[in-house]
Design an enzyme around this catalytic site. Sequence first.
Site, PDB file in Angstrom:
ATOM      1  N   GLN A 164      -9.619   4.898  43.989  1.00 49.41           N
ATOM      2  CA  GLN A 164     -10.731   4.359  44.759  1.00 49.41           C
ATOM      3  C   GLN A 164     -10.817   4.965  46.153  1.00 49.41           C
ATOM      4  O   GLN A 164     -11.645   4.559  46.958  1.00 49.41           O
ATOM      5  CB  GLN A 164     -10.590   2.832  44.856  1.00 49.41           C
ATOM      6  CG  GLN A 164     -10.665   2.126  43.514  1.00 49.41           C
ATOM      7  CD  GLN A 164     -10.311   0.644  43.598  1.00 49.41           C
ATOM      8  OE1 GLN A 164     -10.025   0.111  44.671  1.00 49.41           O
ATOM      9  NE2 GLN A 164     -10.311  -0.028  42.461  1.00 49.41           N
ATOM     10  N   TYR A 172      -5.671 -11.031  35.937  1.00 41.66           N
ATOM     11  CA  TYR A 172      -6.336 -10.386  34.812  1.00 41.66           C
ATOM     12  C   TYR A 172      -5.737 -10.823  33.475  1.00 41.66           C
ATOM     13  O   TYR A 172      -6.401 -10.762  32.445  1.00 41.66           O
ATOM     14  CB  TYR A 172      -6.274  -8.863  34.970  1.00 41.66           C
ATOM     15  CG  TYR A 172      -7.113  -8.368  36.126  1.00 41.66           C
ATOM     16  CD1 TYR A 172      -8.502  -8.486  36.094  1.00 41.66           C
ATOM     17  CD2 TYR A 172      -6.530  -7.804  37.252  1.00 41.66           C
ATOM     18  CE1 TYR A 172      -9.280  -8.043  37.155  1.00 41.66           C
ATOM     19  CE2 TYR A 172      -7.301  -7.364  38.317  1.00 41.66           C
ATOM     20  CZ  TYR A 172      -8.672  -7.489  38.266  1.00 41.66           C
ATOM     21  OH  TYR A 172      -9.443  -7.057  39.331  1.00 41.66           O
ATOM     22  N   HIS A 207      -7.868  -0.382  46.383  1.00 39.76           N
ATOM     23  CA  HIS A 207      -8.024  -1.362  47.467  1.00 39.76           C
ATOM     24  C   HIS A 207      -7.814  -0.764  48.856  1.00 39.76           C
ATOM     25  O   HIS A 207      -7.046  -1.254  49.670  1.00 39.76           O
ATOM     26  CB  HIS A 207      -7.073  -2.556  47.251  1.00 39.76           C
ATOM     27  CG  HIS A 207      -7.324  -3.294  45.982  1.00 39.76           C
ATOM     28  ND1 HIS A 207      -6.648  -4.446  45.634  1.00 39.76           N
ATOM     29  CD2 HIS A 207      -8.184  -3.059  44.951  1.00 39.76           C
ATOM     30  CE1 HIS A 207      -7.071  -4.873  44.448  1.00 39.76           C
ATOM     31  NE2 HIS A 207      -8.004  -4.029  44.027  1.00 39.76           N
ATOM     32  N   TYR A 242      -7.159 -16.160  55.176  1.00 46.05           N
ATOM     33  CA  TYR A 242      -8.158 -16.420  54.144  1.00 46.05           C
ATOM     34  C   TYR A 242      -7.578 -16.471  52.730  1.00 46.05           C
ATOM     35  O   TYR A 242      -8.313 -16.451  51.751  1.00 46.05           O
ATOM     36  CB  TYR A 242      -9.318 -15.429  54.296  1.00 46.05           C
ATOM     37  CG  TYR A 242     -10.095 -15.824  55.535  1.00 46.05           C
ATOM     38  CD1 TYR A 242     -11.176 -16.679  55.459  1.00 46.05           C
ATOM     39  CD2 TYR A 242      -9.635 -15.457  56.793  1.00 46.05           C
ATOM     40  CE1 TYR A 242     -11.820 -17.129  56.597  1.00 46.05           C
ATOM     41  CE2 TYR A 242     -10.273 -15.900  57.945  1.00 46.05           C
ATOM     42  CZ  TYR A 242     -11.365 -16.739  57.840  1.00 46.05           C
ATOM     43  OH  TYR A 242     -11.990 -17.210  58.979  1.00 46.05           O
TER      44      TYR A 242
END
Length: 377
Positions: A88, A268, A154, A257
């Site tokens: 990514q 998953y 990520h 958070y």
Amino acid sequence: MKRPVFLTVLAAGLLAGPVMAGAKTFTTELVTVRAETLARGLENPWGLDFLPDGSALITERSGQLRLFSEDTLSDPISGLPDIAVFGQGGLLDVAVAPDFEETGAVFFSYSQPGPDGAGTAIARARLIRDGKKPRLDGVSTIFSMNGKSGAGQHFGSRLVFHPDGTLFFTIGDRGQSERAQDRADHAGSVLRINPDGSVPQDNPFADDTKAAPEIWSIGHRNPQGALYDPVTQSIWTVEHGARGGDEVNRPEAGKNYGWPVISYGVNYSGTKIGLGTEAPGYEQPEFYWDPSIAPSGAAVYQGAMFPEWDGDLLVAALKYHLVSRLKRDENGTITGEERLFRGAFGRIRDVSVAPDGALWLLTDKRRGELIRIHRAD
């Protein structure tokens, strides 16, 4: 405890200029719109920002930066640093400095190679347009994340300027979820720096010797959307959950958070994540999706073309191939959702509001497209 809202060109082989033969019309809840393709052949386009003259800079994850101006897409702009393009990672977001007309400064995020792997970095440069091919000059990396790794997932990473002049950006947990709970680790955080890369003295951990001073908030899985919201006068982020639990957050200084201690998704494998959906000391999202829509870029709508959407949030989604319009009241509270363009364009990586109020979309594929959405009625 607050509960979140929940609702189940011809250049280098690229075609630029409006392709009206492919125009499509969509009837939404409040307005009829038309979509036209401005450019095709972009290689996994990732981010976009507008220059004061209405032209736009577009990043391609494969490591190219291009200028779209007067219906023409430029050749790759020279001057970029070495970029680790894998998984990514690659060239990610781009942001034009608020003082661009005086400084010519642009900022971009990318996966930076290093001895231990790669990590998200932020660079600053001057965009030169002197009648020749556009180029970058004076490129300087002003931030480099700690804890580089060989993981290919990520990286984050969105950039957004705050009216106070500081630069907010996001970094994902790099596929190692526990890193998001470590205040000394840049991974899994929203961060804030000055445009020269220095740390604002009012950052929540600026004087904490056990924390990374650039961090604004922690406990984020992989935020790929960020925006400044003039309605609430605050930064908002959008992040990928695991299996379900994609979140919209309004990060506040020094707060946590939750990832991976709390989540509205599951692993998953189907197993529970952490302690469940809430726990003392961890903030609740403003909104979440389950099942996941795989959200990416986001914007708040302000423009003359679609006054019906004024103040709403627009979120690009990779899964289900849509743009989520999150309806808000006058206080900025999310009250509902409309799903736009589902299945029409493929994976949508970014959504931006152009100076004339139109929406510009980037589709995430090997021959990605730049699409303009404008009023049809």
